[in-house]
Design an enzyme around this catalytic site. Structure first.
Site, mmCIF file in Angstrom:
data_model
loop_
_atom_site.group_PDB
_atom_site.id
_atom_site.type_symbol
_atom_site.label_atom_id
_atom_site.label_comp_id
_atom_site.label_asym_id
_atom_site.label_seq_id
_atom_site.Cartn_x
_atom_site.Cartn_y
_atom_site.Cartn_z
ATOM 1 C CG ASP A 291 -2.010 1.070 1.094
ATOM 2 O OD1 ASP A 291 -3.162 0.705 0.839
ATOM 3 O OD2 ASP A 291 -1.696 2.267 1.244
ATOM 4 C CG ASP B 134 -9.350 -3.563 -2.341
ATOM 5 O OD1 ASP B 134 -10.183 -2.950 -3.034
ATOM 6 O OD2 ASP B 134 -9.476 -3.734 -1.110
#
Ligand SMILES: Cc1cc2nc3c(=O)[nH]c(=O)nc-3n(C[C@H](O)[C@H](O)[C@H](O)COP(=O)(O)OP(=O)(O)OC[C@H]3O[C@@H](n4cnc5c(N)ncnc54)[C@H](O)[C@@H]3O)c2cc1C
Lengths: 502, 522
Positions: A311, A363
């Site tokens: 991330d 995602d």
């Protein structure tokens, strides 16, 4: 006589600094980058004070006292209401926040800049010794500043909040006006008018005090609707977590990322249809998903040996590894022994990821700009395919096939352009509406599972079968794949949502 | 050989190093080839060789032309050759590196190859960048490609639109349609009038007559007067040829717009290929095919030809070596060759009579620790240009990276020519300025589009000054008899350089390299 003026100086100086601090704090709270906000506000404020001092010389000698009283009232009114006003503007009107902020800073600065020169002239006119006068005025001026600079961060801001602190200082300014008017009533030609004005200001400020709680909530609701339990501006995005009863929500740059009420639908749909068919999987990769909710679902599979999460934003993964309300949601997934968290740009990281994964879950935020659009491109998917085990699966969160059909089918076309076989599916997530995912793989076989081995709240066999069917109002549309040269997806995405939000 | 060694040996010249007074940012000034080039002027006494080398073919120069020749030879399995780098490895296709970021020092993009550019398609295929009609998407320019700062804001694309009157817009559209039509126009010999490379262009005299007037005259004649269009065309002439509209041959001006007819299955027809370090990856690919052992750092001092071959007197670092070869491909610029090749006039090229116009170029590479704050309008693009600006705009080296977020740091590459002045005068002008003045001028456009804080984030500036960067196609360039003679040569000495075309683009340079290689391979 002098004593009252000296006390005025003290109060006036305190109030002057207080408005400056309030605006600075408010700006850094709402806009981030506190060093920049504070310095530019202090600069603008001091500059405006300079203008005020200059303007004070145009006040005629006989008007000095009444003007001083007027100015006190005005400062009290504008300065006192400034924080409340700014909250409301930020909450309900999008664009002019900065303009209103600086306009207020300049107006209050000019008024405050006129105060001390006028006080000096009042005292000078009363034959005070000049040396003595200057030193006394300045001493109390600085003492007032010291008092507020300590009181503000330690007591006022935490106890009263910014809006009420502002109103409190507004009341003090108005009180100085009233007191001065009363003490010099003999010298004031139009006492009545002054008193009338003072009453109006006092009433407004007191009313503001009473309503401030209501106004504040109303302003923040204008922003998020709910109570904010965390707000942070990182170099990459603005993160806001809100709560209302048992509903915790994450917003990134104002866009809803999940609601704790129904996120299980989203995350079960993202993870399990693929994972149930990969009992042999050992190593999985999650790109994005810094909230740890997808990882929580993955941890249900005991056969997984490692979960790598990439991330961009360290602030995001830190928040979801430490804040109690949030780790309760993801069950501390980011701290699990099997999980490795990497903070990097997924585009860069995948270029150097030397290993392969049995399943890859993408995602990422929606393709709302050219940068994000690059992570929905054919070269990116080719890289992904390169890191994917021969019989492994990729799952991509792919916007809404109902609200953004062109975008959704564009992502599907891009995956196929990258040489992958795709199995599109969708699920209903109440806070998002109908949401879309795509499973893709190098080998042409995948069968939607008819049952699940891990405990599930949303999915079962029949529900899964439905996900892979597209009803007539969600049929495939023919679109170009997303090519880096044109970034058609970014344009589709704009068009799609432009059609929804009118 | 490592990069540092190569630089030292090839004499890439670091002219100066100073600091920006404003922020203390270091500025380095490079003038590739300046020292080596000037040392060759006026018959200097030549050193005596300490060794002799024997080889079948020497390629003198490692620009796109020289490397294309070497690449073709290597591809054909021909092994007995050497490439002499010259003062600057890769020539105008060189790149630099600072703190792990790469950037171009010259050429930065290649349009989709035109229908005649089989040699370019072959190269791209060989480099794994082309498969059928499909180009490597990572190398195709990513959207958004270009934007223009006009009327205080950014618009998409370079053709002025924002605030431009409808009749001007109509004229722009008419011009583009006209060019589209010319792109498909053929001469009386059936060839495309504006083919690329120009060796494939029609020799129809009716069309070649356009080379006798300048582009401004042609535009007047055809009724193209809109100032916004004229600015755009002037910009294009400078960007491609280094000269102003009024100095450009009308034929060349039209060629720019009508020659590129490349197609891709996965991009627009206006797409280009580019990398963070410009076109250097293509040059590197060819160098790699040549092989490190055949690539020598050093430059030629003299080239003599005889009946049975040629002799190159070469400076390889500290050593002077005589290289005896059956054939020599002279891949250096002609103004240098004029000092190096003995009796060039006997080959048909008279250095005074056939001399070409050489435009100087300045390239500024600015390493930024942070992206400057953008104003409203179109987002930061690959190429960013200021309407009526001082420079030709700036290219963002990190644009082609596949990233969700912007990287922390980037390099902005700004380009500038001085079209207003005569070539020699502008060269003198550029050399006379100190680095800070040069930078202030080329960076003026950045000052226009960003607030004053942008320069604070510049941690390093590199200026590359190319005094004789490229030949420019002034009117009459098509009929340069000296060039025609050199193109024809098939003896011990062959020429290969973009100068042979009379204007400098990758396709032309590579064309002459490939032609020379074919002559050697027979
Ligand atoms: C700033 C700039 C930007 C450009 N941008 C583009 C672009 O975007 N796209 C495009 O297609 N074209 C562009 N060009 C044109 C570019 O010149 C050509 O693409 C191409 O690189 C020219 O190659 P060349 O081999 O003809 O010449 P050069 O690059 O000039 O190569 C000459 C070679 O000769 C060598 N040499 C010189 N003296 C000697 C000596 N004494 N002995 C041995 N060797 C010697 C040099 O070291 C060099 O290697 C640009 C040019 C410049 C200057």
């Amino acid at each position: 006589m002098d004593r009252i003026l000296i006390v005025s100086v003290f109060v006036v100086a305190s109030c002057g600094l207080a408005y400056e601090l309030i605006c600075g704090a408010l700006a850094s709270y709402l806009l981030g980058d506190s060093v920049l906000q504070f310095s530019s506000i202090i600069g603008a404020y001091l500059f405006a004070m300079g203008i005020g001092s200059h303007l004070s010389k145009y006040v005629r000698d006989e008007d000095v006292l009444p003007r001083f009283i007027d100015i006190e009232l005005l400062v009290g009114l504008i300065g006192g209401l400034s924080a409340t006003l700014l909250f409301l503007v930020y909450g309900w009107l999008a664009a002019p926040f900065r303009t209103v902020l600086y306009a207020l800073v300049v107006v209050v600065g000019i008024l405050v800049g006129m105060e001390i020169p006028l006080v000096m002239r009042v005292m000078n006119a009363r034959k005070a010794e000049f040396n003595e006068l200057v030193s006394r005025v300045l001493t109390f001026d600085y003492m007032g500043a010291l008092a507020v600079s300590l009181l503000f961060p330690l007591v006022l801001a935490p106890k009263l909040g910014l809006a009420r602190t502002g109103l409190l200082f507004g009341l003090m300014n108005a009180a100085v006006a009233v007191w001065t008017a009363w003490s010099f009533r003999a010298e004031l030609p139009r006492l009545k008018a002054s008193v009338r004005r003072a009453v109006v200001v006092l009433v407004l400020l007191v009313a503001g005090m009473g309503l401030s709680d209501k106004l504040n909530t109303w302003a923040e609701q204008g922003i998020f609707g709910d109570e904010i339990i965390h707000a942070q501006t990182t170099p990459y995005q603005r993160l806001v977590v809100t709560r209302w009863h048992d509903d915790t929500r994450l917003y990134i740059n104002g866009n809803l990322q999940f609601s704790s009420r129904d996120e299980h639908r989203y995350h079960e749909a993202l993870i399990h249809p693929a994972m149930q068919t990969l009992p042999w999987a050992r190593h999985v990769l999650v790109l994005g998903g810094g909230d740890g909710l997808a990882v929580r679902e993955l941890l249900k599979y005991r056969h997984l040996q490692s979960i790598t999460l990439v991330d961009l934003d360290p602030a995001m993964t830190r928040l979801f590894s430490t804040a109690e309300a949030l780790t309760a949601l993801n069950q501390g997934s980011l701290k699990d022994k099997r999980v490795q968290v990497i903070n990097d740009d997924a585009g860069r990281w995948i270029e150097t990821a030397g290993r392969s994964f049995d399943a890859i879950f993408i995602d990422l935020p929606d393709p709302s700009n050219f940068g994000l659009g690059k992570l929905y491109s054919e070269p990116f998917y080719r890289r992904i395919a390169h890191q994917l085990a021969e019989h492994g699966l990729v799952v991509v969160q792919s916007t809404s096939p109902y609200f953004a059909p062109k975008s959704y089918w564009c992502i599907d076309a891009t995956l196929r352009e990258a040489g992958l076989t795709t199995w599109p599916y969708h699920a209903y997530v109440p806070s998002f509406g109908e949401w879309g995912f795509i499973i893709a793989g190098k080998a042409a076989r995948f069968m939607p599972p008819t049952r699940y081995d891990v405990p599930m709240r949303f999915l079962d066999g029949p529900a899964t079968a439905l996900m892979f069917q597209f009803p007539p109002d969600m049929q495939r549309v023919v679109v170009e794949p997303n090519r880096l040269n044109t970034q058609s997806l970014v344009h589709y995405f704009e068009q799609d949502w432009g059609n929804v939000i009118r | 050989m490592d990069r540092r060694g190569f630089l030292a040996a090839s004499g890439l010249m670091l002219v100066g190093c100073s600091r920006l007074a404003r922020h203390g940012t270091p500025i380095e000034l490079y003038a590739p080839g300046l020292a080596a080039g000037h040392a060759l002027r006026g018959h200097p006494a030549l050193p005596v060789p300490s060794a002799t080398l024997q080889v079948d073919t020497v390629i003198v120069g490692s620009g796109v032309a020289g490397l294309s020749a070497g690449w073709q030879l290597a591809r054909a399995g021909f092994k007995d050759f050497l490439v002499l780098s010259g003062p600057e490895l890769y020539g105008n296709a060189a790149a630099g590196e600072a703190s792990g970021l790469v950037y171009p020092r010259g050429a930065h993009y290649l349009p989709l190859p035109s229908s005649e550019s089989g040699h370019i398609r072959e190269l791209l295929y060989d480099a794994g960048l082309l498969d059928g009609m499909r180009y490597d998407e990572a190398a195709l320019i990513h959207a958004p490609q270009e934007r223009l700062w006009i009327g205080g804001r950014w618009q998409e694309g370079l053709m002025p639109e924002h605030g431009v009157a409808p009749h001007e817009r109509a004229e722009q559209a008419r011009f583009l349609a006209h060019m589209h039509q010319l792109a498909n126009t053929r001469g009386n010999d059936g060839r495309r009038v504006f083919a690329l490379p120009i060796a494939a262009a029609s020799s129809d005299p009716a069309w070649r007559a356009l080379d006798r007037i300048n582009f401004a005259q042609w535009l007047d004649r055809e009724g193209y007067h809109a100032p916004s269009l004229r600015w755009y065309l002037d910009y294009c002439c400078q960007d491609d040829y280094g000269i102003a509209l009024a100095d450009t041959s009308a034929w060349a001006g039209l060629h720019y717009f009508a020659s590129r007819n490349g197609q891709a299955s996965n991009a627009d027809e206006h797409a280009v290929l580019t990398w963070p370090d410009g076109l250097n990856p293509l040059a590197r690919h060819m160098a790699q095919r040549v092989g490190a052992d055949r690539l020598r750092a050093g430059h030629a001092l003299r080239i003599d030809t005889g009946a049975h071959g040629a002799v190159v007197l070469a400076q390889l670092g500290k050593r002077t070596v005589e290289i005896r070869a059956r054939r020599v491909i002279c891949a250096m610029p002609l103004h240098v060759a004029a000092h190096v090749v003995t009796d060039l006039a006997a080959l048909g090229y008279d250095a005074t009579l056939h001399r070409q116009h050489h435009a100087p170029w300045l390239v500024a590479n600015v390493l930024l620790d942070r992206f400057p704050t953008e104003a409203a309008g179109a987002p930061l693009s690959w190429d960013n240009v200021v309407y009526r600006g001082r420079s030709l705009g700036y290219v963002v080296s990190s644009h082609q990276l596949i990233r969700a977020a912007r990287p922390e740091r980037t390099v902005f590459t700004a380009y500038q020519t001085l079209p207003g002045m005569a070539a020699a005068a502008s060269r003198q002008h550029m050399l006379a300025q100190d680095a800070e003045t040069l930078f202030a001028d080329i960076a003026a456009d950045l000052d226009t589009v960003y607030d004053w804080r942008w320069a604070r984030h510049a941690s390093h500036v590199e200026l590359t000054l190319r005094g004789h960067a490229m030949t420019s196609p002034t009117p009459g360039f098509l009929d340069n008899a000296g060039l025609a003679a050199l193109r024809q040569l098939d003896g011990p000495l062959l020429f290969a350089h973009s100068d042979l075309s009379g204007f400098s683009v990758f396709e032309e340079a590579a064309w002459w390299g490939v032609q020379a290689a074919h002559k050697i391979l027979g």
